[in-house]
Write a protein that holds these residues in place. Structure first.
Motif, PDB file in Angstrom:
ATOM      1  N   ASN A  46      51.736  38.084  30.457  1.00  0.00           N
ATOM      2  CA  ASN A  46      51.246  37.435  31.140  1.00  0.00           C
ATOM      3  C   ASN A  46      52.639  36.039  31.467  1.00  0.00           C
ATOM      4  O   ASN A  46      53.067  35.295  32.288  1.00  0.00           O
ATOM      5  CB  ASN A  46      50.301  36.323  30.210  1.00  0.00           C
ATOM      6  CG  ASN A  46      48.973  36.853  31.087  1.00  0.00           C
ATOM      7  OD1 ASN A  46      48.561  38.125  31.942  1.00  0.00           O
ATOM      8  ND2 ASN A  46      47.790  36.927  30.051  1.00  0.00           N
TER       9      ASN A  46
ATOM     10  N   TYR B  32      42.966  37.087  33.403  1.00  0.00           N
ATOM     11  CA  TYR B  32      43.138  37.152  31.946  1.00  0.00           C
ATOM     12  C   TYR B  32      43.040  36.846  30.769  1.00  0.00           C
ATOM     13  O   TYR B  32      43.159  35.536  30.235  1.00  0.00           O
ATOM     14  CB  TYR B  32      44.454  38.144  31.923  1.00  0.00           C
ATOM     15  CG  TYR B  32      45.333  38.391  33.332  1.00  0.00           C
ATOM     16  CD1 TYR B  32      44.608  39.590  33.046  1.00  0.00           C
ATOM     17  CD2 TYR B  32      46.434  37.912  33.917  1.00  0.00           C
ATOM     18  CE1 TYR B  32      45.210  41.021  34.438  1.00  0.00           C
ATOM     19  CE2 TYR B  32      46.557  38.753  35.417  1.00  0.00           C
ATOM     20  CZ  TYR B  32      45.962  40.174  35.344  1.00  0.00           C
ATOM     21  OH  TYR B  32      46.405  40.684  36.987  1.00  0.00           O
TER      22      TYR B  32
ATOM     23  N   GLU C  11      48.660  40.891  26.588  1.00  0.00           N
ATOM     24  CA  GLU C  11      48.693  40.688  28.093  1.00  0.00           C
ATOM     25  C   GLU C  11      49.312  39.957  27.363  1.00  0.00           C
ATOM     26  O   GLU C  11      49.358  39.405  28.943  1.00  0.00           O
ATOM     27  CB  GLU C  11      46.766  40.680  27.702  1.00  0.00           C
ATOM     28  CG  GLU C  11      46.890  40.416  29.476  1.00  0.00           C
ATOM     29  CD  GLU C  11      45.483  40.923  29.644  1.00  0.00           C
ATOM     30  OE1 GLU C  11      44.498  40.261  29.809  1.00  0.00           O
ATOM     31  OE2 GLU C  11      44.656  41.413  29.168  1.00  0.00           O
TER      32      GLU C  11
END
Length: 151
Positions: free
Chosen positions: A107, A96, A103
């Protein structure tokens, strides 16, 4: 136009700010002044703080004289290394984009869920002390090394 995405303070951060307000017995004016100070005058309510503003305010309330600043920096650097390692492990956070703030939050949530289930101390990163963070780092490093050897 290049705008930086800012994330709002989490509910956990806002709750902690309110607990610290009570613990420090801050009157309403002092409390609102602190919020204005950490938001750069943008707001006087914790509901409108950004995640970073709330983090800075919490740090100040937890350590008013800055005596724990070095230890906190050391922990922060170790947490960053743990996060970067998690982005190398397939099934956790690889492959990622770690530069996208939204994001990155996802995560971190996946990492914390994984740590609660498989981690050495069964706690999210934010609740670990320095020794537990070291154990977590060693665990993730071993797993990342094992994956590199298998590739």
């Amino acid at each position: 136009m290049n705008r930086k995405l800012t994330l709002p303070a989490t509910n956990e951060q806002k709750q902690l700010i309110h607990r610290l307000k009570q613990q420090h017995r801050l009157d309403e004016d002092t409390y609102r002044h602190l919020i204005r100070q950490y938001s750069g005058g943008r707001t006087s309510t914790s509901a409108e703080l950004t995640k970073e503003e709330a983090r800075q305010m919490i740090s100040r309330l937890l350590d008013p004289d800055g005596s724990n600043a070095q230890g906190e920096k050391r922990k922060y650097r170790l947490v960053c290394r743990i996060y970067r390692l998690s982005c190398e492990i397939s099934g956790l956070n690889a492959p990622y984009d770690v530069d996208d703030p939204v994001e990155r939050e996802m995560n971190i949530a996946k990492l914390n869920q994984w740590l609660r289930q498989y981690g050495a101390c069964k706690k999210p990163v934010s609740r670990q002390n320095y020794e537990e963070l070291n154990a977590t780092h060693r665990q993730l490093k071993a797993r990342a090394n094992k994956e590199r050897k298998q590739s």
